[in-house]
Write a protein that holds these residues in place. Structure first.
Motif, short mmCIF file in Angstrom:
data_model
loop_
_atom_site.label_atom_id
_atom_site.label_comp_id
_atom_site.label_asym_id
_atom_site.label_seq_id
_atom_site.Cartn_x
_atom_site.Cartn_y
_atom_site.Cartn_z
N TRP A 123 -18.45 101.29 34.24
CA TRP A 123 -19.01 100.26 33.24
C TRP A 123 -18.69 98.89 33.93
O TRP A 123 -19.57 98.01 33.92
N LEU A 124 -17.52 98.63 34.31
CA LEU A 124 -17.26 97.19 35.31
C LEU A 124 -18.25 96.81 36.22
O LEU A 124 -18.79 95.82 36.41
N GLY A 125 -18.67 97.81 37.24
CA GLY A 125 -19.42 97.58 38.15
C GLY A 125 -20.97 97.39 37.30
O GLY A 125 -21.59 96.47 38.07
N THR A 126 -21.27 98.03 36.48
CA THR A 126 -22.64 97.80 35.78
C THR A 126 -22.56 96.31 35.27
O THR A 126 -23.67 95.48 35.34
N LEU A 127 -21.38 95.97 34.60
CA LEU A 127 -21.46 94.43 34.14
C LEU A 127 -21.55 93.54 35.30
O LEU A 127 -22.35 92.53 35.16
N GLU A 128 -20.90 93.87 36.31
CA GLU A 128 -20.89 93.00 37.38
C GLU A 128 -22.26 92.86 38.15
O GLU A 128 -22.83 91.70 38.51
N ARG A 129 -23.03 93.88 38.22
CA ARG A 129 -24.49 94.01 38.87
C ARG A 129 -25.31 93.44 37.74
O ARG A 129 -26.26 92.41 38.35
N LYS A 130 -25.28 93.50 36.28
CA LYS A 130 -26.09 92.74 35.73
C LYS A 130 -25.76 91.37 35.56
O LYS A 130 -26.80 90.52 35.40
N TYR A 131 -24.60 90.71 35.73
CA TYR A 131 -24.30 89.34 35.68
C TYR A 131 -25.02 88.72 37.05
O TYR A 131 -25.59 87.74 37.00
N ARG A 132 -24.81 89.35 38.22
CA ARG A 132 -25.56 89.01 39.45
C ARG A 132 -27.01 88.48 39.30
O ARG A 132 -27.56 87.82 39.85
N ARG A 133 -27.36 89.81 38.62
CA ARG A 133 -29.09 89.75 38.35
C ARG A 133 -29.18 88.37 37.23
O ARG A 133 -30.44 87.60 37.40
N PHE A 134 -28.34 88.10 36.63
CA PHE A 134 -28.44 87.04 35.49
C PHE A 134 -28.51 85.70 36.13
O PHE A 134 -29.04 84.64 35.41
N LEU A 135 -27.74 85.61 37.14
CA LEU A 135 -27.23 84.23 37.51
C LEU A 135 -28.26 83.11 37.77
O LEU A 135 -28.31 82.12 37.45
N PRO A 136 -29.54 83.67 38.63
CA PRO A 136 -30.72 82.66 38.84
C PRO A 136 -31.05 82.20 37.49
O PRO A 136 -31.49 80.97 37.47
N TYR A 137 -31.24 83.00 36.49
CA TYR A 137 -31.86 82.65 35.14
C TYR A 137 -30.94 81.82 34.54
O TYR A 137 -31.57 80.65 33.99
N LEU A 138 -29.59 82.10 34.52
CA LEU A 138 -28.78 81.13 33.75
C LEU A 138 -28.64 79.75 34.37
O LEU A 138 -28.88 78.85 33.78
#
Length: 454
Positions: A123-138
């Motif tokens: 789950w931690l890896g999933t959280l990290e991947r989602k945050y990386r995809r989220f960064l440009p939008y944020l």
């Protein structure tokens, strides 16, 4: 039946919590105010209630997490002490005591995140991947959030409240820009084509936020310094990036580019905020900035005097009393405007004022131990095959925690879910990575002893 409910809650929490974190990052106070109409059931409280129910139905993961981590045991001692100080105020102050207790009960999210990672190691890896995809939008959204809050305010009310969904504190913008920038600096491959453009955008977001809030600016700078010290100043590509930013900000300074608000969006205002922090006199830093600083100092002094005179310094005033009203200081100055101010406008002083010196000492031990544990784990990770990746995650958590804690000295940010949920998630991720490093070191020691001095 209990097993089925627990399984569904676990599955729901794994899917929901990343979106809750994303909502707080994008909408800040507006998202924090989303609640069930007519009730005090807010997003964070609903998520926390489901989490506590899951951990109560299936105690294996939280028991294992607490048993294996001294950091969580220290945090548990702090939470239990604050619970003891909250109980007397429930009968007298009711929901006001519960509201003030948010300062400590959001720490339960740390146990939730560690338990979730214990139940599902991926789950931690999933959280990290989602945050990386989220960064440009944020990073693209943060300047918009700043403009719609400070330059041309847009009021879109949250249902059943008087709060706008577009209601972002500049200090929190600075903190999120710092966390994103730290992630790009150490946790993203240098060859990723979007890394440098996003880094530029991240530093621009930091500067924009710094023009409107000194606390967020100081917090972000402290986070960057903490990251640089932890990584031994190996922040790849920062030199060239800073050279470009110096040229850009220098041009903006010479051309005096600004957008007028209560505090102009300009390089000159950013410099004025920096000089006011260190106490230097500046034409741009006089007046409003100095008044805000004096107002805070007066509020803090009066609350401290009240604690000493009332004999509440050791064990605190408890959760429920309105500390600001008791101090007799009106919240009518600058960025401190808040008709419902209840705290010292300093989260750390709020901890001491409500939980006493006992609570303040426990609060300090929680963070001192966690920081030392992060540094120790970072050094130990050097000898592991995947050590660089784990060091990167520790660096992001360390920088983000430092930024949030420093910002909390200037603003009561830890009393709100939009900051606290992120703080305790970073704390928990750090704990999980530390545990992974220790486990892997023990496993490898049988076949490959660590080098001398490791």
């Amino acid at each position: 039946m209990a097993v089925e409910i627990s399984t569904r809650l676990l599955r729901g929490l794994r899917r929901t919590l990343p979106y809750v974190l994303g909502g707080y990052a994008l909408l800040d106070r507006g998202f924090a105010w989303i609640h069930v109409p007519g009730t005090p059931a807010f997003v964070a409280e609903l998520c926390l209630a489901a989490s506590v129910l899951w951990m109560a139905l299936d105690t294996r993961f939280v028991r294992r997490a607490v048993g294996e981590n001294m950091a969580l045991r220290i945090l548990a001692a702090y939470v239990l002490w604050c619970l003891v100080r909250t109980a007397p105020g429930l009968g007298t102050f009711g929901l006001a005591a519960v509201r003030d207790a948010a300062l400590w009960y959001y720490a339960l999210f740390a146990f939730v995140v560690v338990a979730l990672c214990t139940a599902d190691e991926s789950w931690l890896g999933t959280l990290e991947r989602k945050y990386r995809r989220f960064l440009p939008y944020l990073l693209a959204w943060l300047p918009v959030a700043l403009f719609t809050t400070y330059v041309t305010p847009v009021f879109i009310p949250v249902p059943d409240s008087g709060v706008s969904i577009l209601n972002y504190r500049a200090g929190n913008i600075g903190v999120h820009a710092l966390i994103a920038t730290a992630f790009l600096l150490v946790a993203v491959p240098r060859q990723w084509r979007w890394r440098m453009p996003l880094l530029v955008l991240g530093f621009v977001d930091l500067a924009l936020a710094g023009t409107q809030n000194r606390g967020g600016l100081v917090g972000a700078l402290a986070g960057l310094v903490a990251l640089a010290l932890l990584t031994r100043l190996r922040l790849h590509g920062v030199g060239r990036l800073l050279a470009v930013l110096v040229v850009v900000f220098g041009m903006a300074w010479m051309l005096d580019i600004r957008v007028s608000t209560s505090r102009d969006l300009s390089v000159r205002q950013l410099v004025a905020n920096v000089t006011s922090i260190v106490g230097a006199d500046s034409a741009d830093s006089k007046g409003h900035l100095d008044d805000t600083r004096e107002w805070r100092s007066e509020l803090w002094s009066r609350i401290n005097e009240n604690l000493v005179e009332s004999g509440q310094l050791e064990f605190g005033a408890g959760y429920g009393p309105n500390l600001a009203a008791g101090a007799g200081v009106a919240a009518d100055t600058g960025e401190a405007q808040d008709a419902d101010l209840r705290s010292p406008h300093n989260s750390h002083l709020d901890v001491v004022a409500r939980a006493g010196l006992v609570g303040g000492i426990l609060w300090g031990v929680v963070w001192v131990y966690w920081c030392f544990a992060v540094v120790r784990a970072w050094n130990r990770a050097r000898w592991l095959p995947d050590g660089a990746h784990r060091q990167a995650l520790l660096g992001v958590c360390f920088a983000g925690v430092v930024a949030i804690l420093v910002n909390g000295y200037f603003d009561p940010t830890l009393e709100g879910a939009q900051v606290s949920v992120w703080l305790w998630t970073l704390y928990a991720v750090g704990v999980v990575v530390m545990r992974q490093i220790d486990v892997e070191r023990r496993d490898r020691s049988w076949l490959h002893p660590a080098p001398a001095g490791a």
